[in-house]
Design a protein around this motif. Structure first.
Motif, PDB file in Angstrom:
ATOM      1  N   ARG A 296      45.403  15.227  35.181  1.00 30.17           N
ATOM      2  CA  ARG A 296      46.624  15.620  35.815  1.00 30.17           C
ATOM      3  C   ARG A 296      47.475  16.766  35.352  1.00 30.17           C
ATOM      4  N   TRP A 297      47.650  16.762  33.690  1.00 30.49           N
ATOM      5  CA  TRP A 297      48.216  17.804  33.193  1.00 30.49           C
ATOM      6  C   TRP A 297      47.418  19.143  33.421  1.00 30.49           C
ATOM      7  N   LEU A 298      46.215  19.207  33.161  1.00 27.35           N
ATOM      8  CA  LEU A 298      45.627  20.396  33.505  1.00 27.35           C
ATOM      9  C   LEU A 298      45.736  20.996  35.087  1.00 27.35           C
ATOM     10  N   ALA A 299      45.664  20.052  36.080  1.00 28.05           N
ATOM     11  CA  ALA A 299      46.211  20.533  37.222  1.00 28.05           C
ATOM     12  C   ALA A 299      47.669  20.996  37.485  1.00 28.05           C
ATOM     13  N   LEU A 300      48.471  20.137  36.741  1.00 31.67           N
ATOM     14  CA  LEU A 300      49.850  20.763  36.760  1.00 31.67           C
ATOM     15  C   LEU A 300      49.807  22.026  36.269  1.00 31.67           C
ATOM     16  N   THR A 301      49.450  22.342  35.007  1.00 32.27           N
ATOM     17  CA  THR A 301      49.678  23.460  34.528  1.00 32.27           C
ATOM     18  C   THR A 301      48.772  24.983  35.028  1.00 32.27           C
ATOM     19  N   HIS A 302      47.838  24.548  35.766  1.00 37.18           N
ATOM     20  CA  HIS A 302      47.260  25.710  36.592  1.00 37.18           C
ATOM     21  C   HIS A 302      47.409  25.628  38.146  1.00 37.18           C
ATOM     22  N   GLY A 303      48.355  24.843  38.572  1.00 39.42           N
ATOM     23  CA  GLY A 303      48.678  24.938  40.013  1.00 39.42           C
ATOM     24  C   GLY A 303      47.561  24.470  41.084  1.00 39.42           C
ATOM     25  N   ILE A 304      46.936  23.373  40.408  1.00 38.81           N
ATOM     26  CA  ILE A 304      45.975  22.778  41.378  1.00 38.81           C
ATOM     27  C   ILE A 304      46.440  21.490  41.909  1.00 38.81           C
ATOM     28  N   PRO A 305      46.217  21.309  43.237  1.00 34.60           N
ATOM     29  CA  PRO A 305      46.905  19.977  44.127  1.00 34.60           C
ATOM     30  C   PRO A 305      46.457  18.808  43.391  1.00 34.60           C
ATOM     31  N   ARG A 306      47.295  17.948  43.125  1.00 36.47           N
ATOM     32  CA  ARG A 306      47.339  16.557  42.680  1.00 36.47           C
ATOM     33  C   ARG A 306      46.122  15.915  43.110  1.00 36.47           C
ATOM     34  N   ALA A 307      45.931  15.980  44.459  1.00 39.07           N
ATOM     35  CA  ALA A 307      44.716  15.287  45.309  1.00 39.07           C
ATOM     36  C   ALA A 307      43.517  15.502  44.729  1.00 39.07           C
ATOM     37  N   ARG A 308      43.251  16.777  44.063  1.00 39.90           N
ATOM     38  CA  ARG A 308      42.148  17.327  43.542  1.00 39.90           C
ATOM     39  C   ARG A 308      41.666  16.432  42.280  1.00 39.90           C
ATOM     40  N   VAL A 309      42.465  15.761  41.458  1.00 35.57           N
ATOM     41  CA  VAL A 309      42.598  15.102  40.261  1.00 35.57           C
ATOM     42  C   VAL A 309      41.717  13.708  40.751  1.00 35.57           C
ATOM     43  N   ALA A 310      42.018  13.175  41.942  1.00 37.01           N
ATOM     44  CA  ALA A 310      41.449  12.000  42.352  1.00 37.01           C
ATOM     45  C   ALA A 310      39.941  12.345  42.772  1.00 37.01           C
ATOM     46  N   GLU A 311      39.767  13.259  43.520  1.00 39.19           N
ATOM     47  CA  GLU A 311      38.545  13.746  43.761  1.00 39.19           C
ATOM     48  C   GLU A 311      37.642  13.769  42.468  1.00 39.19           C
ATOM     49  N   VAL A 312      37.847  14.739  41.520  1.00 37.99           N
ATOM     50  CA  VAL A 312      36.895  14.759  40.220  1.00 37.99           C
ATOM     51  C   VAL A 312      36.798  13.502  39.544  1.00 37.99           C
ATOM     52  N   MET A 313      38.080  12.769  39.439  1.00 35.96           N
ATOM     53  CA  MET A 313      37.713  11.420  38.839  1.00 35.96           C
ATOM     54  C   MET A 313      36.848  10.654  39.506  1.00 35.96           C
ATOM     55  N   GLU A 314      36.821  10.309  40.881  1.00 36.43           N
ATOM     56  CA  GLU A 314      35.736   9.787  41.569  1.00 36.43           C
ATOM     57  C   GLU A 314      34.258  10.354  41.407  1.00 36.43           C
ATOM     58  N   LEU A 315      34.136  11.483  41.514  1.00 33.45           N
ATOM     59  CA  LEU A 315      32.936  12.115  41.535  1.00 33.45           C
ATOM     60  C   LEU A 315      32.332  12.026  40.296  1.00 33.45           C
ATOM     61  N   THR A 316      33.044  11.863  39.127  1.00 28.66           N
ATOM     62  CA  THR A 316      32.468  11.973  37.640  1.00 28.66           C
ATOM     63  C   THR A 316      32.320  10.427  36.979  1.00 28.66           C
ATOM     64  N   GLY A 317      32.936   9.650  37.877  1.00 26.83           N
ATOM     65  CA  GLY A 317      32.882   8.075  37.427  1.00 26.83           C
ATOM     66  C   GLY A 317      34.083   7.835  36.589  1.00 26.83           C
ATOM     67  N   ALA A 318      34.907   8.928  36.251  1.00 30.90           N
ATOM     68  CA  ALA A 318      35.865   8.677  35.128  1.00 30.90           C
ATOM     69  C   ALA A 318      37.030   7.904  35.825  1.00 30.90           C
ATOM     70  N   ALA A 319      37.021   7.742  37.161  1.00 37.62           N
ATOM     71  CA  ALA A 319      38.193   6.834  37.906  1.00 37.62           C
ATOM     72  C   ALA A 319      38.037   5.500  37.287  1.00 37.62           C
ATOM     73  N   ALA A 320      36.983   4.970  36.895  1.00 33.39           N
ATOM     74  CA  ALA A 320      36.779   3.716  36.594  1.00 33.39           C
ATOM     75  C   ALA A 320      37.634   3.317  35.141  1.00 33.39           C
ATOM     76  N   PHE A 321      37.907   4.378  34.411  1.00 34.67           N
ATOM     77  CA  PHE A 321      38.568   3.983  33.370  1.00 34.67           C
ATOM     78  C   PHE A 321      39.693   4.884  33.081  1.00 34.67           C
ATOM     79  N   ALA A 322      40.477   5.305  34.187  1.00 32.37           N
ATOM     80  CA  ALA A 322      41.541   6.277  34.295  1.00 32.37           C
ATOM     81  C   ALA A 322      42.679   6.071  33.498  1.00 32.37           C
ATOM     82  N   ARG A 323      42.875   4.806  33.198  1.00 35.51           N
ATOM     83  CA  ARG A 323      44.142   4.318  32.316  1.00 35.51           C
ATOM     84  C   ARG A 323      43.835   4.285  31.012  1.00 35.51           C
ATOM     85  N   ARG A 324      42.543   4.347  30.509  1.00 38.78           N
ATOM     86  CA  ARG A 324      42.390   4.211  29.186  1.00 38.78           C
ATOM     87  C   ARG A 324      42.864   5.510  28.608  1.00 38.78           C
TER      88      ARG A 324
END
Length: 250
Positions: free
Chosen positions: A95-123
């Motif tokens: 999210r921080w990378l998205a915010l500092t580079h003007g990338i929509p927040r929705a893209r964060v959820a997309e790449v987290m799901e795509l890479t499997g990182a959504a499974a440990f998003a809160r860690r």
């Protein structure tokens, strides 16, 4: 496209990269191979503007990385050392990378799901396993939907299922016309994934050819033998036997 032109770099008294030149073209996965100390990571760092060459140039679409507009949207990078703050939650890092580079927040959820990182998003990043850290790094690399990917050992820490997933991801990205450069020590996976190989030893380029040609039309075993013959020749020695290969550092 990535262009490396007469690139040289010294670390103290050691010539890590010696007048290196090659081109990485779009639409294929290019593997960057070499023994430890070959200069691969130093070269990748110079491509990404993390190290300054003593001579020569490293260009991405005709420009040094530092001169690229919106670099996160142009180049996705997975450096060897990672980049997430250990105390920051995995999702917040992206999210921080998205915010500092003007990338929509929705893209964060997309790449987290795509890479499997959504499974440990809160860690927190410091509590992630090596494989989880690699998936988080890949999510960050893909965040800007870049046309160029530069990945240093992206398979480190991934289990067999993760390696298979990564293979499909890289080949899919190349099939979309992107430029994909991947440093690896995994010969079997290189034989399955890469279309083209660059072999480096002693900071010099030993081979710039298709994976099939380097393997003599064979598979992983033939690719490995060709690799050892090339790098042994560069050292002025002979290729190690099977017993000497086990336990080689990655």
């Amino acid at each position: 496209m990535i262009e490396v032109r007469n690139l040289s770099k010294r670390h103290g008294g050691t010539l890590a990269v010696d007048r290196l030149s090659f081109t990485v073209r779009p639409g294929r996965v290019t593997a960057f191979l070499g023994p430890n100390g070959a200069g691969k990571t130093t070269t990748l760092r110079m491509i990404l503007g993390l190290a300054r060459p003593d001579a020569g140039q490293a260009l991405i679409n005709g420009r040094p990385y530092a001169a690229l507009p919106e670099p996160l949207r142009r180049v996705g990078a997975l450096p060897a050392a990672g980049g997430a703050h250990r105390g920051r939650r995995a999702r917040d890092h992206v999210r921080w990378l998205a915010l500092t580079h003007g990338i929509p927040r929705a893209r964060v959820a997309e790449v987290m799901e795509l890479t499997g990182a959504a499974a440990f998003a809160r860690r927190r990043a410091g509590a992630l396993s090596l494989g989880m850290g690699q998936r988080l790094g890949l999510a960050a690399a893909l965040l800007g939907d870049p046309e160029v990917l530069v990945l240093d050992e992206p398979g480190n820490g991934l289990d067999p299922e993760g390696i298979r997933w990564l293979r499909g991801l890289l080949r899919g990205l190349a099939a979309e016309g992107r430029t994909v450069l991947v440093s690896s020590h995994l010969m079997a996976e290189t034989a399955l994934t890469a279309d083209h190989v660059l072999v480096l030893a002693g900071g010099r380029l030993l081979a710039d050819t298709s994976t099939r040609d380097l393997a003599g039309g064979g598979g992983a075993a033939e690719l490995e033998e060709s690799f050892f013959r090339l790098t042994a020749s560069a050292r002025g020695g002979t290729a190690p036997g099977p017993g000497a290969r086990g336990g080689e550092p990655a």
